[in-house]
Design a protein around this motif. Structure first.
Motif, PDB file in Angstrom:
ATOM      1  N   GLU A 167      25.651  24.480  15.830  1.00 26.48           N
ATOM      2  CA  GLU A 167      25.655  24.932  14.671  1.00 26.48           C
ATOM      3  C   GLU A 167      24.331  25.501  14.110  1.00 26.48           C
ATOM      4  O   GLU A 167      24.484  26.623  13.604  1.00 26.48           O
ATOM      5  CB  GLU A 167      26.226  23.789  13.352  1.00 26.48           C
ATOM      6  N   TRP A 168      23.205  25.075  14.369  1.00 26.45           N
ATOM      7  CA  TRP A 168      22.025  25.535  14.088  1.00 26.45           C
ATOM      8  C   TRP A 168      21.609  26.539  14.876  1.00 26.45           C
ATOM      9  O   TRP A 168      20.934  27.743  14.281  1.00 26.45           O
ATOM     10  CB  TRP A 168      20.932  24.281  14.289  1.00 26.45           C
ATOM     11  N   ALA A 169      21.991  26.726  15.918  1.00 27.41           N
ATOM     12  CA  ALA A 169      21.609  27.959  16.886  1.00 27.41           C
ATOM     13  C   ALA A 169      22.304  29.160  16.152  1.00 27.41           C
ATOM     14  O   ALA A 169      21.784  30.064  16.010  1.00 27.41           O
ATOM     15  CB  ALA A 169      22.198  27.762  18.280  1.00 27.41           C
ATOM     16  N   ASN A 170      23.819  28.888  15.972  1.00 29.46           N
ATOM     17  CA  ASN A 170      24.408  29.889  15.218  1.00 29.46           C
ATOM     18  C   ASN A 170      23.641  30.587  14.198  1.00 29.46           C
ATOM     19  O   ASN A 170      23.888  31.730  13.650  1.00 29.46           O
ATOM     20  CB  ASN A 170      25.947  29.465  14.700  1.00 29.46           C
ATOM     21  N   LEU A 171      23.089  29.697  13.308  1.00 29.30           N
ATOM     22  CA  LEU A 171      22.318  30.002  12.054  1.00 29.30           C
ATOM     23  C   LEU A 171      20.892  30.772  12.412  1.00 29.30           C
ATOM     24  O   LEU A 171      20.499  31.614  11.555  1.00 29.30           O
ATOM     25  CB  LEU A 171      22.153  28.942  10.975  1.00 29.30           C
ATOM     26  N   THR A 172      20.362  30.028  13.337  1.00 25.31           N
ATOM     27  CA  THR A 172      18.791  30.684  13.499  1.00 25.31           C
ATOM     28  C   THR A 172      18.720  31.355  14.653  1.00 25.31           C
ATOM     29  O   THR A 172      17.622  32.266  14.952  1.00 25.31           O
ATOM     30  CB  THR A 172      18.047  29.163  13.684  1.00 25.31           C
ATOM     31  N   CYS A 173      19.118  30.980  15.816  1.00 25.68           N
ATOM     32  CA  CYS A 173      18.899  31.809  17.202  1.00 25.68           C
ATOM     33  C   CYS A 173      20.329  31.780  17.849  1.00 25.68           C
ATOM     34  O   CYS A 173      20.529  30.886  18.699  1.00 25.68           O
ATOM     35  CB  CYS A 173      18.117  30.998  17.835  1.00 25.68           C
ATOM     36  N   PRO A 174      21.232  32.754  17.676  1.00 24.82           N
ATOM     37  CA  PRO A 174      22.517  32.809  18.361  1.00 24.82           C
ATOM     38  C   PRO A 174      22.329  32.921  19.881  1.00 24.82           C
ATOM     39  O   PRO A 174      23.669  32.682  20.530  1.00 24.82           O
ATOM     40  CB  PRO A 174      23.101  34.144  17.777  1.00 24.82           C
ATOM     41  N   SER A 175      21.542  33.425  20.433  1.00 27.36           N
ATOM     42  CA  SER A 175      21.113  33.356  21.967  1.00 27.36           C
ATOM     43  C   SER A 175      21.353  32.214  22.473  1.00 27.36           C
ATOM     44  O   SER A 175      21.447  31.740  23.610  1.00 27.36           O
ATOM     45  CB  SER A 175      19.906  34.009  22.304  1.00 27.36           C
ATOM     46  N   PHE A 176      21.003  31.056  21.720  1.00 29.09           N
ATOM     47  CA  PHE A 176      21.194  29.541  22.190  1.00 29.09           C
ATOM     48  C   PHE A 176      22.586  29.013  22.313  1.00 29.09           C
ATOM     49  O   PHE A 176      22.797  27.807  22.583  1.00 29.09           O
ATOM     50  CB  PHE A 176      20.107  28.766  21.460  1.00 29.09           C
ATOM     51  N   ALA A 177      23.340  29.655  21.373  1.00 29.78           N
ATOM     52  CA  ALA A 177      24.643  28.910  20.992  1.00 29.78           C
ATOM     53  C   ALA A 177      25.565  28.723  22.174  1.00 29.78           C
ATOM     54  O   ALA A 177      26.226  27.786  22.263  1.00 29.78           O
ATOM     55  CB  ALA A 177      25.382  29.711  20.040  1.00 29.78           C
ATOM     56  N   GLU A 178      25.418  29.773  23.249  1.00 26.86           N
ATOM     57  CA  GLU A 178      26.282  29.616  24.358  1.00 26.86           C
ATOM     58  C   GLU A 178      26.242  28.507  25.116  1.00 26.86           C
ATOM     59  O   GLU A 178      27.020  27.513  25.484  1.00 26.86           O
ATOM     60  CB  GLU A 178      26.341  30.898  24.895  1.00 26.86           C
ATOM     61  N   PHE A 179      24.858  28.102  25.209  1.00 27.94           N
ATOM     62  CA  PHE A 179      24.379  26.957  25.846  1.00 27.94           C
ATOM     63  C   PHE A 179      24.996  25.727  25.267  1.00 27.94           C
ATOM     64  O   PHE A 179      25.266  24.711  26.119  1.00 27.94           O
ATOM     65  CB  PHE A 179      22.697  26.902  25.934  1.00 27.94           C
ATOM     66  N   TRP A 180      24.862  25.516  24.155  1.00 24.41           N
ATOM     67  CA  TRP A 180      25.344  24.214  23.279  1.00 24.41           C
ATOM     68  C   TRP A 180      26.779  24.242  23.200  1.00 24.41           C
ATOM     69  O   TRP A 180      27.321  23.173  23.261  1.00 24.41           O
ATOM     70  CB  TRP A 180      24.722  24.254  21.970  1.00 24.41           C
ATOM     71  N   GLN A 181      27.532  25.447  23.303  1.00 21.33           N
ATOM     72  CA  GLN A 181      28.943  25.467  23.308  1.00 21.33           C
ATOM     73  C   GLN A 181      29.435  24.754  24.643  1.00 21.33           C
ATOM     74  O   GLN A 181      30.466  24.224  24.564  1.00 21.33           O
ATOM     75  CB  GLN A 181      29.462  26.777  23.171  1.00 21.33           C
ATOM     76  N   ALA A 182      28.791  25.267  25.712  1.00 20.04           N
ATOM     77  CA  ALA A 182      29.210  24.862  26.912  1.00 20.04           C
ATOM     78  C   ALA A 182      29.230  23.356  27.053  1.00 20.04           C
ATOM     79  O   ALA A 182      30.022  22.590  27.722  1.00 20.04           O
ATOM     80  CB  ALA A 182      28.435  25.346  27.969  1.00 20.04           C
ATOM     81  N   LYS A 183      27.984  22.738  26.526  1.00 23.43           N
ATOM     82  CA  LYS A 183      27.921  21.279  26.552  1.00 23.43           C
ATOM     83  C   LYS A 183      28.915  20.420  25.662  1.00 23.43           C
ATOM     84  O   LYS A 183      29.518  19.101  26.197  1.00 23.43           O
ATOM     85  CB  LYS A 183      26.424  20.992  25.861  1.00 23.43           C
ATOM     86  N   ILE A 184      29.112  21.119  24.511  1.00 23.38           N
ATOM     87  CA  ILE A 184      30.176  20.389  23.690  1.00 23.38           C
ATOM     88  C   ILE A 184      31.579  20.468  24.667  1.00 23.38           C
ATOM     89  O   ILE A 184      32.292  19.323  24.495  1.00 23.38           O
ATOM     90  CB  ILE A 184      30.583  21.152  22.618  1.00 23.38           C
ATOM     91  N   GLN A 185      31.760  21.779  25.051  1.00 22.81           N
ATOM     92  CA  GLN A 185      33.188  21.557  25.777  1.00 22.81           C
ATOM     93  C   GLN A 185      33.205  20.550  27.067  1.00 22.81           C
ATOM     94  O   GLN A 185      34.194  19.971  27.239  1.00 22.81           O
ATOM     95  CB  GLN A 185      33.449  22.966  26.540  1.00 22.81           C
ATOM     96  N   ALA A 186      32.047  20.324  27.763  1.00 29.25           N
ATOM     97  CA  ALA A 186      31.876  19.056  28.698  1.00 29.25           C
ATOM     98  C   ALA A 186      32.044  17.919  28.352  1.00 29.25           C
ATOM     99  O   ALA A 186      32.904  17.044  28.844  1.00 29.25           O
ATOM    100  CB  ALA A 186      30.724  19.574  29.399  1.00 29.25           C
ATOM    101  N   ASP A 187      31.484  17.744  26.982  1.00 32.94           N
ATOM    102  CA  ASP A 187      31.620  16.274  26.599  1.00 32.94           C
ATOM    103  C   ASP A 187      33.113  16.223  26.014  1.00 32.94           C
ATOM    104  O   ASP A 187      33.504  15.057  26.288  1.00 32.94           O
ATOM    105  CB  ASP A 187      30.532  16.346  25.235  1.00 32.94           C
ATOM    106  N   GLU A 188      33.787  17.237  25.563  1.00 35.34           N
ATOM    107  CA  GLU A 188      34.964  17.082  25.042  1.00 35.34           C
ATOM    108  C   GLU A 188      35.961  16.714  26.434  1.00 35.34           C
ATOM    109  O   GLU A 188      36.729  15.860  26.234  1.00 35.34           O
ATOM    110  CB  GLU A 188      35.562  18.277  24.403  1.00 35.34           C
ATOM    111  N   ALA A 189      35.776  17.352  27.340  1.00 34.86           N
ATOM    112  CA  ALA A 189      36.440  17.147  28.393  1.00 34.86           C
ATOM    113  C   ALA A 189      36.423  15.576  28.976  1.00 34.86           C
ATOM    114  O   ALA A 189      37.362  14.999  29.297  1.00 34.86           O
ATOM    115  CB  ALA A 189      36.164  18.090  29.578  1.00 34.86           C
ATOM    116  N   THR A 190      35.342  14.887  28.931  1.00 36.73           N
ATOM    117  CA  THR A 190      34.996  13.698  29.265  1.00 36.73           C
ATOM    118  C   THR A 190      35.628  12.698  28.506  1.00 36.73           C
ATOM    119  O   THR A 190      36.357  11.689  28.751  1.00 36.73           O
ATOM    120  CB  THR A 190      33.492  13.355  29.415  1.00 36.73           C
TER     121      THR A 190
END
Length: 210
Positions: A167-190
């Motif tokens: 959420e913070w990356a989307n507000l301040t540094c969108p280029s980082f958002a993809e990295f954290w979105q992938a981490k979220i998806q991996a944790d969701e799968a677990t």
């Protein structure tokens, strides 16, 4: 982060004695006495301060690495600096709201295990009034082990951290958002995998003979 095992009467209401174990193995050993036997609850506990420590460390590491590369390429670094400011006091209300939302999302993913919702600030230590903890209550099947619970505990912790940084990356540094979105998806799968495993294991409880 930590987890504790409580019996169904462990609410400290009306003078009842709270029985608590630090691990499923401790619960198992106690039952051999026999000491207590019955359905139990597993509380996953997440200190806000510990979550915040990880959030600020990850933001600092990612931001500093991006700054170094940007300076080498003579590119601006303002967005990376902003990303690193997530730990500042002005942004704490936003971070706390995102943490609470992330806890609710984890409960939804683990809907079979998290039948009893306790979302919100909660502390099981009367002497730590200044410490804010987020709690998730689980009913685990008798196929679960301490390894399984610890895996869920760590994954939920990582999910909350990643959710805040996304959420913070989307507000301040969108280029980082993809990295954290992938981490979220991996944790969701677990978490979804653990939830499914519990759903095909029968009633979510620890049986007295476990």
């Amino acid at each position: 982060m930590r987890y504790v095992i409580l019996d169904d009467d462990g609410r400290n209401i009306g003078g009842s004695i709270q029985r608590e174990w630090n691990t499923l193995q401790d619960y198992r050993e106690a039952n051999r006495a026999p000491y207590y036997a019955g359905k139990i609850r597993v509380f996953l506990m997440f200190l806000e301060s510990e979550l915040m420590d990880d959030i600020t460390r990850f933001a600092a590491a990612q931001g500093q690495a991006a700054q170094r590369q940007a300076r080498e390429e003579n590119k601006p670094v303002a967005s990376f600096v902003s990303f690193q400011e997530i730990g500042e006091e002005d942004w704490k209300p936003l971070v706390k709201r995102t943490m609470a939302s992330a806890v609710s999302e984890c409960e939804s993913i683990m809907h079979f295990l998290a039948k009893h919702r306790t979302t919100g600030d909660r502390s099981m230590d009367d002497g730590a009034e200044q410490q804010i903890e987020y709690a998730i209550e689980l009913r685990v099947p008798d196929t679960f082990s301490d390894t399984s619970v610890m895996n869920i505990l760590r994954t939920v912790h990582d999910y909350i951290v990643a959710r805040v940084l996304f959420e913070w990356a989307n507000l301040t540094c969108p280029s980082f958002a993809e990295f954290w979105q992938a981490k979220i998806q991996a944790d969701e799968a677990t978490l979804a995998k653990e939830n499914h495993r519990a759903s095909v294991s029968g009633e979510a409880r620890i049986v007295p003979t476990w």
